[in-house]
Design an enzyme around this catalytic site. Structure first.
Site, PDB file in Angstrom:
ATOM      1  CB  CYS A 140     -19.973  -9.957   3.485  1.00 20.40           C
ATOM      2  SG  CYS A 140     -21.717 -10.236   3.609  1.00 20.40           S
ATOM      3  CD  GLN A 174      -3.092  -0.780   0.146  1.00 23.99           C
ATOM      4  OE1 GLN A 174      -3.309   0.338  -0.323  1.00 23.99           O
ATOM      5  NE2 GLN A 174      -3.757  -1.840  -0.268  1.00 23.99           N
TER       6      GLN A 174
HETATM    7  N1  PLP Z   1      -0.358  -6.632   1.258  1.00 27.55           N
HETATM    8  C1  PLP Z   1      -1.164  -5.576   1.376  1.00 27.55           C
HETATM    9  C2  PLP Z   1      -0.924  -4.579   2.474  1.00 27.55           C
HETATM   10  C3  PLP Z   1      -2.226  -5.402   0.482  1.00 27.55           C
HETATM   11  O1  PLP Z   1      -3.035  -4.355   0.609  1.00 27.55           O
HETATM   12  C4  PLP Z   1      -2.413  -6.364  -0.538  1.00 27.55           C
HETATM   13  C5  PLP Z   1      -3.553  -6.256  -1.464  1.00 27.55           C
HETATM   14  O2  PLP Z   1      -4.535  -5.587  -1.211  1.00 27.55           O
HETATM   15  C6  PLP Z   1      -1.528  -7.441  -0.627  1.00 27.55           C
HETATM   16  C7  PLP Z   1      -0.507  -7.555   0.298  1.00 27.55           C
HETATM   17  C8  PLP Z   1      -1.662  -8.480  -1.685  1.00 27.55           C
HETATM   18  O3  PLP Z   1      -1.269  -7.960  -2.933  1.00 27.55           O
HETATM   19  P1  PLP Z   1      -1.765  -8.692  -4.273  1.00 27.55           P
HETATM   20  O4  PLP Z   1      -3.198  -8.328  -4.449  1.00 27.55           O
HETATM   21  O5  PLP Z   1      -0.894  -8.119  -5.350  1.00 27.55           O
HETATM   22  O6  PLP Z   1      -1.552 -10.137  -4.079  1.00 27.55           O
END
Ligand code: PLP
Length: 378
Positions: free
Chosen positions: A325, A179
């Site tokens: 959910c 993020q």
């Molecule tokens: N780590 C965090 C903090 C995330 O927000 C996300 C996805 O939302 C992921 C890991 C996983 O990433 P990916 O969707 O590319 O597998």
């Protein structure tokens, strides 16, 4: 109806400049990067150029970047790879209660396989305590894995201090920066980060591409076996088009960093001020200052976030809830539980995450729709 997209923490649209760069690798440039003839070498060169761009964005060396299929794979490779390769030192790792499932479920797998995991608490803003971190360190601690910024409430952790503690204790430090990448300036050397996960689809590159940075000298084992790609650390023919897309998108986002960051902060602050002005029983989740520029997570007392999302959807709005959910009932997420949010607020959490194409007019529309929806639901 016009779609108004406020869910950039879930995924982002692929930007035009990135699509333009990718297209040749879906068409004429179809060679395999491992092939020695010209068509293959073009692809190899494209992959290596992209590796340099990713490395430059975080002040790493190109040979410290390993392309993966997503952020989740990067997290798996970091945790399993580092723990497996360093078993002779110990089998203990430290993480937090508010990590993404890509970390938490990997930790569960490690626990099932004889490793020991400490899950740090967070305070009501979502931050870990540095003294709890220090007190959790043992002689057999191999790894500290703490997310850079939280995907639900946007809280940014004190990464520099964590890096210092890890270094002082000879412990490897991994951060899930999925993020944070593009939203925060990251210098892995200055921050003492030994390993870092990222994902393309949060920064206007396609889905299905990620990268893991691992500092030279840190031992880690591959977890996917096969060919010798990615310096023999991650087998599988490279996803050249998406790798090119990730390189271009990270280069673009950091070249426009100040403008992008200011824009997101302005939208977020305007949104939060309008929420505070228009609603009484509402609270902002996460840290007021140390938070992702585009994240605003608010909880409406007594409102069902699932129903709120459906109402907003009927106005063309895409946003997200801080609840999962399960069989018809909304369970507060592990993150909201960890920050100790009261039940009546936890059910009504709405996450809005702004992106580069949002405007102030979009936010005004959003606020109006939330007003109408909350009135109907209360
Ligand atoms: N780590 C965090 C903090 C995330 O927000 C996300 C996805 O939302 C992921 C890991 C996983 O990433 P990916 O969707 O590319 O597998």
């Amino acid at each position: 109806m016009k779609i108004r997209y406020f869910d950039h923490a879930a995924t982002t649209p692929v930007r035009d400049e990135v699509i333009k760069e990718i297209i040749p690798y879906l068409g004429v440039e179809y060679g395999n990067p491992s092939s020695i003839y010209t068509l293959g070498r073009h692809n190899k060169k494209a992959v290596e150029e992209s590796r340099k761009k990713v490395a430059k964005a975080i002040n790493a060396n190109a040979n410290e970047i390993y392309f993966t299929s997503c952020g989740s794979e990067s997290d798996n490779l970091a945790l399993k790879g580092i723990m497996l390769a360093n078993k002779e030192k110990g089998k203990h790792l430290i993480t937090t209660k508010i990590e993404h499932p890509a970390i938490l479920n990997t930790c569960k797998w490690l626990e099932k396989n004889g490793y020991d995991v400490t899950y740090l608490n967070v305070d009501k803003t979502g931050k870990i305590s540095l003294s709890e971190l220090k007190n959790s360190i043992r002689l057999d601690t191999v790894l500290i894995s703490i997310m850079f910024a939280n995907n639900e409430i946007g809280t940014i952790q004190p990464i520099k201090e964590i890096g210092k503690i890890a270094k002082a204790n000879g412990i490897i430090f991994h951060t899930d920066a999925v993020q944070a990448i593009g939203n925060v300036k990251i210098d892995v050397q200055d921050l003492n980060i030994d390993a870092l996960s990222m994902s393309g689809h949060k920064i206007y590159a396609p889905k299905g591409i990620g990268a893991l940075y691992v500092k030279n000298g840190i031992k880690f084992e591959k977890i996917q076996h096969g060919g010798h790609q990615e310096n023999n650390k991650r087998a599988g023919t490279e996803n050249v088009a998406s790798i090119v897309g990730l390189g271009r998108s990270i280069e673009l986002i950091y070249s426009e960093f100040e403008e992008y960051n200011t824009k997101l902060i302005n939208l977020r602050e305007y949104y939060i001020s309008q929420i505070e002005k228009n609603f009484k029983n509402v609270i902002l989740n996460g840290d007021r200052i140390d938070r992702l520029p585009g994240n605003a997570n608010v909880s409406f007392k007594g409102i069902d976030a699932g129903e709120l999302l459906l109402k907003l959807d009927s106005y063309g709005i895409c946003a997200s809830a801080g609840s999962a959910c399960t069989s018809g009932s909304l369970e507060p997420s592990h993150v909201l539980l960890a920050i100790g949010l009261k039940e009546e607020y936890a059910q009504g959490s709405l996450r809005v995450s702004f992106g580069k194409d949002n405007t102030k007019e979009d936010v005004e529309y959003l606020i109006n729709c939330i007003k109408k929806s909350v009135m109907l639901l209360s």
